[in-house]
Design an enzyme around this catalytic site. Structure first.
Site, PDB file in Angstrom:
ATOM      1  N   CYS A  53      12.575  23.321   0.497  1.00  0.00           N
ATOM      2  CA  CYS A  53      12.702  22.818   1.841  1.00  0.00           C
ATOM      3  C   CYS A  53      12.110  23.492   2.670  1.00  0.00           C
ATOM      4  O   CYS A  53      11.207  23.463   3.467  1.00  0.00           O
ATOM      5  CB  CYS A  53      13.887  22.288   1.973  1.00  0.00           C
ATOM      6  N   HIS A 104      15.150  21.912   9.748  1.00  0.00           N
ATOM      7  CA  HIS A 104      15.598  22.810   8.723  1.00  0.00           C
ATOM      8  C   HIS A 104      14.946  24.286   9.265  1.00  0.00           C
ATOM      9  O   HIS A 104      14.304  24.922   8.589  1.00  0.00           O
ATOM     10  CB  HIS A 104      14.913  22.508   7.335  1.00  0.00           C
ATOM     11  N   ASP A 293       7.857  17.119   2.232  1.00  0.00           N
ATOM     12  CA  ASP A 293       7.981  18.670   2.032  1.00  0.00           C
ATOM     13  C   ASP A 293       7.805  19.045   0.570  1.00  0.00           C
ATOM     14  O   ASP A 293       7.194  20.104   0.137  1.00  0.00           O
ATOM     15  CB  ASP A 293       9.267  19.142   2.543  1.00  0.00           C
TER      16      ASP A 293
END
Length: 368
Positions: A53, A104, A293
């Protein structure tokens, strides 16, 4: 200025290139992305340079390789490198830049160049931040209840979403992006980023989406001959495969149904956003890019999740739709050139305005 194209970049999480009906997967239902592919260009050899990620998202937002931006493993305390991000580049050239969903990054409230961020970072309370999705649930009477389903973010058990369908994070993200589109500054072009957290586990689709797959046959994972010789596998692969041993074959078929259901839910919400752009009179002048991703092994070679450089983990979808007057390639094109997430940033910049400085990187499209 206002006649320059808008840009909508959509990034899912754990979605492999093969998990599309238009890519030949007859088990999954992706009508919206199929149609987007038939109106634009689908890239079949797009890869996540580091299929996990945080490194992948840093590459997407900086145009840099993991070696350059500093994360090649998943370092969740690493701040963004001191570079001009994709969002900041658009802002520097007169765009309003807004984000919804999963970024993130660390610290969580770092806007990484966006004018505004409505954050859904899956909780992550260890960093002392209550994200905007958590706040939304509290406002409607479900404070602290997003994880009442009791499932893990990194396992493949599944169950239906435990709250009303409209409260699901996927619906929340799309609904808020639609609101941002409707509330745009009419004097500026816009860059919109939508980060869906699904189909990343926990596998908790609404019951209505699970029902779509109730009577459908699900494709079985494939197993390479090399993967059958368990005694000779490297330790790293053995460790990844150990996670698959938690589930019986029948349980994993159910998990895959739930995973596909989450994909279809995203697909329907993308259709909703396309409708929003159309009703707002923006569709013909908006560049749309869908990607992920990284992928998910989903049982292939006896593995789940990501972190490995096999096709289901590293090969990601990239679908690019240009404006009506400036399509990247003829409608319905399939491009098999080798590209990566690092190519998205210069491509978005180039298609929006080819004269920008810094827009001469390795482009997905040869000519802008």
């Amino acid at each position: 200025m206002k006649d320059r194209p808008n840009v909508l970049l959509i990034c899912a999480d754990h979605w492999a290139a093969a998990y599309l009906g238009v890519a030949g997967n007859t088990a999954i239902q992706t009508p919206g992305l199929n149609e987007l592919s038939l109106c634009g260009t689908r890239f079949t050899n797009a890869y996540s340079e580091c299929p996990v990620c945080i490194p992948a998202r840093r590459t997407l937002m900086t145009g840099q390789t993991p070696r350059s931006h500093g994360d090649r493993i998943f370092n969740d305390t690493l701040t963004m490198p001191d570079v001009i991000t994709l969002a900041q580049t658009f802002r520097d050239h007169g765009y309003q830049a807004d984000a919804v969903g999963k970024l993130h990054v660390h610290p969580q409230r770092d806007r990484i160049g966006f004018d505004s961020v409505l954050l859904d970072d899956e909780g992550r309370p260890q960093w002392g931040v209550q994200d905007d999705y958590d706040i939304y649930l509290g406002d409607i009477g479900y404070a602290g209840r997003q994880f009442d389903h009791g499932l893990s973010n990194n396992q493949y058990y599944y169950r239906p979403w435990h709250l009303p369908e409209e409260t699901h994070a996927t619906n929340w993200a799309a609904r808020n992006m639609a609101r941002i589109i409707k509330r745009r500054d009419p004097t500026k072009p816009a860059f919109w980023y939508l980060g869906f957290r699904a189909p990343h586990p926990p596998l908790v689709p609404p019951q209505s989406y699970l029902d779509l797959y109730r009577d459908l046959d699900i494709d079985e994972p494939y197993m390479g001959e090399w993967a059958r010789d368990t005694e000779s596998l490297p330790f790293a692969i053995t460790a990844v495969r150990s996670r698959m041993n938690l589930y019986s074959p029948k349980q994993f078929v159910g998990a895959k149904r739930a995973f596909y259901a989450l994909c279809t839910q995203i697909d329907h919400q993308i259709r909703y956003l396309i409708g929003t752009l159309r009703l707002e009179g923006l569709l013909d002048n908006t560049i749309i890019c869908f990607t992920s991703d990284h992928g998910d092994m989903l049982g292939h070679h006896g593995m789940v999740a990501k972190r490995v450089f096999y096709e289901a983990s590293a090969n990601v979808p990239i679908i690019l739709l240009g404006t009506r007057d400036n399509p990247p390639l003829p409608e319905g094109s399939v491009d098999d050139r080798l590209i990566g997430l690092q190519d998205v940033m210069p491509t978005m910049e180039c298609r929006a305005n080819a004269s920008w400085p810094g827009s001469t990187g390795v482009l997905i499209i040869k000519e802008c």
